[in-house]
Design an enzyme around this catalytic site. Structure first.
Site, mmCIF file in Angstrom:
data_model
loop_
_atom_site.group_PDB
_atom_site.id
_atom_site.type_symbol
_atom_site.label_atom_id
_atom_site.label_comp_id
_atom_site.label_asym_id
_atom_site.label_seq_id
_atom_site.Cartn_x
_atom_site.Cartn_y
_atom_site.Cartn_z
ATOM 1 N N GLU A 67 2.668 4.878 -4.067
ATOM 2 C CA GLU A 67 2.665 5.838 -5.197
ATOM 3 C C GLU A 67 3.988 6.585 -5.307
ATOM 4 O OE1 GLU A 67 0.235 5.551 -2.859
ATOM 5 O OE2 GLU A 67 -0.997 4.328 -4.179
ATOM 6 N N ASP A 88 -9.083 3.376 -2.436
ATOM 7 C CA ASP A 88 -10.082 3.791 -1.453
ATOM 8 C C ASP A 88 -11.389 4.253 -2.085
ATOM 9 O OD1 ASP A 88 -8.182 3.177 0.369
ATOM 10 O OD2 ASP A 88 -7.568 5.251 0.737
ATOM 11 N N ASP A 93 0.868 -1.188 0.000
ATOM 12 C CA ASP A 93 0.000 0.000 0.000
ATOM 13 C C ASP A 93 0.902 1.235 0.000
ATOM 14 O OD1 ASP A 93 -2.236 1.643 0.293
ATOM 15 O OD2 ASP A 93 -2.351 1.373 2.469
HETATM 16 O O1 MIG Z 1 -3.978 6.190 4.345
HETATM 17 O O2 MIG Z 1 -3.494 0.953 5.744
HETATM 18 O O3 MIG Z 1 -5.950 2.105 0.408
HETATM 19 O O4 MIG Z 1 -6.801 -0.124 1.848
HETATM 20 O O5 MIG Z 1 -6.711 0.030 4.642
HETATM 21 C C1 MIG Z 1 -4.687 4.982 4.428
HETATM 22 C C2 MIG Z 1 -4.682 1.670 5.894
HETATM 23 C C3 MIG Z 1 -3.729 3.825 4.250
HETATM 24 C C4 MIG Z 1 -4.965 3.013 2.384
HETATM 25 C C5 MIG Z 1 -5.402 1.786 1.661
HETATM 26 C C6 MIG Z 1 -6.385 1.041 2.514
HETATM 27 C C7 MIG Z 1 -5.760 0.688 3.835
HETATM 28 C C8 MIG Z 1 -5.312 1.976 4.540
HETATM 29 N N1 MIG Z 1 -4.367 2.678 3.678
#
Ligand code: MIG
Length: 785
Positions: free
Chosen positions: A412, A486, A409
């Protein structure tokens, strides 16, 4: 935010203004030279190289003649120029380069090119603006957009399936704000699109890692793709069918590996299941309720103060036992791994990263720090192979525990600041050719995926890893499944997920899915149930929701919803043999599992902007209900006859029908004159494939070939021939249905030794023959393997 004030519409932000910088075209053709791989067209202001990557893939690369632009290795392209060469035919006004599959015609005054496909149709064509560069380093290509051209692909984009009339940007971005039709860009950058015109197609892959824009909007007869910097290097795929284009694009950038079967089952996630106790209770509830489950996710709360590669000793005191016990119960654990490494001198990973010079730095030598979950954090420089190796090795923390799946996650990379990402002035090592973050931003996630996949593959010692990623670039399919980030628990987001996943599939990412039920906002029983019906057939099948929202496990909204949700999860498992065969096709040929109807019926204009139906493979249509309190909808069925999977009713294609589907029903149709292979339903992947049934939907005139693939579902043994691949020719006549195994290959011995054959819709006058022998019970027989 400035974007929320009138500042957003200040005069210099008006896109219709004329460009500030002067643009140059190559100009007149002066000379043609043969190069190592193809031909170089030397013009007044630039030279243009044209090479063949295959007889149906043309690479175009422009370089200004005044200054050399360093080519950037995007890591997306895995092929090199082909040994096949163009034949050159020169005449007065034009030069033709010819391969066995296409022609490129080059006008000399000024230099302009057009590509003609096998069938003689002009496909990709420069307009009078043509290819350009500016002295500031911007590049663009201007092409003709024909009146009937339809645009698809472009990876993960909100909005509808077909993109003519849109202008879209590639810049990997963490977007928590609601994904609206105009919300662009999102997390993935796939600078690739396909143009379909009355059934014929070509594709373009723009191999540029800078921020790029694809404008199909400003001019209704032309389109432009452009970049802030780098080379104007692009690949034209000659088609001529949409499927050919996908095959060509994935030849160039790679296909997905066959996933482990457990990764195709139902996955349950939540931000976060916060303790070992909670995870165990969750799994126990699935078991007690008999709801199949293959994986549970650990979101950021499992870590010690959000330090990657650690477990919180209070919340998860014995991760090894947890992983082990869950695996005994047939459930895998998938932890989240973010790139940000907490700035903490007593944290081993941080120390190693600093001492080993492994973090992203400025040119001047300072480490870049950005705020993410752990507070001030450093970011591994994945553009350096030492860093990829180091980061990969760290995954022993997980693989030693028996973990086989990793969730990437925030790659980017996302940073909590106004730009949402790293300082663009960071200077990446880039395997020996240092370059700015501005130029490499879009491939940060791809390289994190590579590091993670390759090392997990090594550590699992023959087992297939599963990687899930949020960010990526062209080629991401080689390493990871993609989830669409999200979304929210809105019906609109359920609707939008369908074209989004279909376009990912057309863009080489066959293994994709959305957070089922919706991530942010509170879902409800009806929305979750309808979303589960769709999710059961999306390539990646995970329910995930955000902190502070209502819990949305299958049983949270009462017995009726629970029973329906359970039945659709079970249906996924029943369909697994069919899906697994399709995943194998994705791995071999790049074809998506979940397809827009356009892909199978490219000559049917009614499919071109069909957003609320999709296909699984070439013969199954799903037309889910996507609105609250709706139990009927119009379903467009293309040519042929279509059989309702649940009721057996036959519908005439080439028109729309009003179809009823109460909350426990999903409109699902099989094309008559084709067949599917289904399993039984087990508690997890392993137990769902013991008995297989070939369901034949007979008519009196069709031929079809059934493709079936299977293997052990967890190792790479298939690379040594340990798989089973079967092709069955099916022929329906007035008086007979013939099923003949025409191909059977591989050493895998499956847990079943035959396919039970059930023929639906068989007429009195028809007999069924399997490999030449008449079945004993009219419409039921056995096909032994
Ligand atoms: O800023 O790890 O898209 O699936 O649960 C949020 C917490 C960070 C974004 C991800 C989401 C995940 C969440 N993450």
């Amino acid at each position: 935010m400035l974007e929320d004030t009138s500042f957003a519409i200040q005069p210099d932000r008006n896109p219709s203004q004329t460009p500030k910088h002067a643009y140059y075209q190559p100009g007149d053709l002066l000379d043609v030279q043969e190069t190592e791989d193809g031909f170089r067209f030397v013009c007044n202001h630039a030279y243009v190289d044209l090479d063949l990557y295959r007889s149906d893939i043309v690479r175009v690369n422009m370089q200004p003649s005044t200054h050399k632009v360093t080519p950037i290795n995007s890591r997306a392209v895995i092929q090199s120029a082909s040994k096949d060469r163009f034949r050159m035919i020169k005449d007065k006004e034009a030069i033709t380069l010819e391969s066995s599959k296409c022609k490129v015609i080059i006008a000399k005054h000024p230099f302009q090119l057009k590509v003609i496909n096998e069938q003689g149709t002009v496909m990709c064509q420069d307009n009078s603006k043509g290819m350009v560069f500016s002295q500031r380093g911007e590049v663009a290509a201007h092409k003709v957009m024909k009146p009937q051209d339809r645009i698809y692909g472009l990876g993960e984009k909100s909005g509808f399936l077909e993109k003519r009339g849109e202008s879209l940007t590639m810049w990997n971005t963490d977007v928590y704000a609601p994904h609206n039709p105009e919300t662009d860009p999102l997390y993935e950058s796939i600078p690739y699109f396909m143009v379909v015109n009355k059934g014929e197609a070509y594709g373009v892959y723009f191999n540029n890692t800078y921020k790029t824009t694809f404008d199909f909007k400003t001019d209704s007869n032309n389109y432009t793709f452009s970049a802030e910097g780098g080379c104007l290097e692009y690949y034209i795929f000659a088609g001529p069918s949409p499927k050919d284009v996908i095959e060509q694009y994935t030849y160039l950038t790679g296909t997905m590996p066959i996933p482990p079967k457990w990764a195709l089952g139902y996955h349950q996630s939540r931000y976060s299941y916060e303790s070992e106790r909670e995870v165990r209770d969750l799994v126990d509830t699935f078991k007690a309720k008999g709801i199949p489950l293959d994986a549970v996710y650990l979101d950021i709360h499992y870590m010690d103060g959000y330090r990657v590669f650690t477990f919180d000793p209070d919340r998860f005191p014995d991760p090894s036992r947890l992983v082990h016990d869950l695996k005994e119960a047939g459930v895998r654990v998938v932890p989240i791994v973010d790139p940000g490494v907490k700035k903490d001198v007593e944290y081993e990973i941080y120390k190693e990263g600093v001492q080993g010079d492994l973090f992203c730095k400025y040119l001047e030598g300072d480490i870049y720090f950005g705020d993410v979950w752990p507070g001030a954090s450093a970011f591994p420089d994945f553009t350096d192979h030492h860093v990829r190796k180091w980061w990969g090795e760290k995954h022993r923390t997980y693989s030693d525990l028996g973990i086989e799946g990793i969730w990437n996650d925030m790659n980017e990379p996302a940073v909590f600041n106004e730009s949402k990402t790293m300082d663009l002035n960071v200077m990446h090592k880039n395997d020996g050719t240092p370059l700015s973050h501005r130029s490499l931003h879009n491939i940060y996630g791809l390289l994190m995926g590579e590091a993670t996949y390759e090392s997990m593959k090594q550590q699992l010692d023959g087992k297939r890893p599963f990687i899930l990623t949020r960010a990526g670039f062209s080629g991401v399919q080689r390493y990871a499944a993609v989830w669409t980030g999200d979304n929210r628990s809105f019906w609109e987001h359920l609707q939008m997920s369908i074209p989004m996943i279909m376009n990912l599939g057309l863009s080489g990412v066959a293994y994709a899915g959305a957070d089922i039920g919706g991530f942010a906002h509170d879902t409800n029983g009806e929305l979750l149930t309808r979303w589960m019906q769709v999710g059961a057939f999306t390539p990646y099948f995970r329910n995930h929701s955000a902190i502070g929202t209502v819990y949305q496990e299958p049983w949270q909204f009462g017995e009726d919803y629970e029973a329906t949700i359970k039945s659709f999860i079970a249906l996924r498992y029943k369909w697994m043999p069919q899906l697994y065969s399709l995943f194998n096709l994705a791995a071999r040929q790049g074809l998506p599992v979940m397809r827009p109807l356009m892909l199978e019926f490219p000559e049917d204009a009614k499919t071109y902007q069909l957003n609320d139906e999709f296909m699984i493979g070439d013969n199954v249509i799903i037309a889910p209900i996507l609105m609250p309190e709706v139990s009927e909808r119009a379903v467009y069925l293309p040519e042929g006859q279509w059989v309702d999977y649940f009721s057996g009713e036959v519908y005439e294609g080439g028109k729309s029908h009003l179809i009823y589907a109460t909350i426990d029903q999903l409109p699902l149709f099989i094309r008559q004159g084709s067949a599917i292979v289904l399993g039984n339903t087990g508690a997890s992947m392993e137990s769902s494939q013991n008995e297989l049934t070939l369901h034949v939907y007979a008519d009196e005139k069709s031929s079809y070939q059934v493709y079936m693939y299977d293997d052990d579902g967890e190792t790479f043994q298939y690379e040594q021939g340990v798989y089973k691949e079967i092709k069955i020719d099916m022929k329906c006549l007035n008086n007979a249905v013939h099923l003949d195994v025409v191909h059977s290959q591989g050493d895998y011995v499956p847990p079943y030794d035959k396919l039970e054959v059930v023929v639906h819709g068989l007429k009195e006058e028809q007999d069924v023959y399997i490999n030449g022998d008449k079945t004993r019970h009219h419409d039921i027989g056995d096909l032994s393997l």
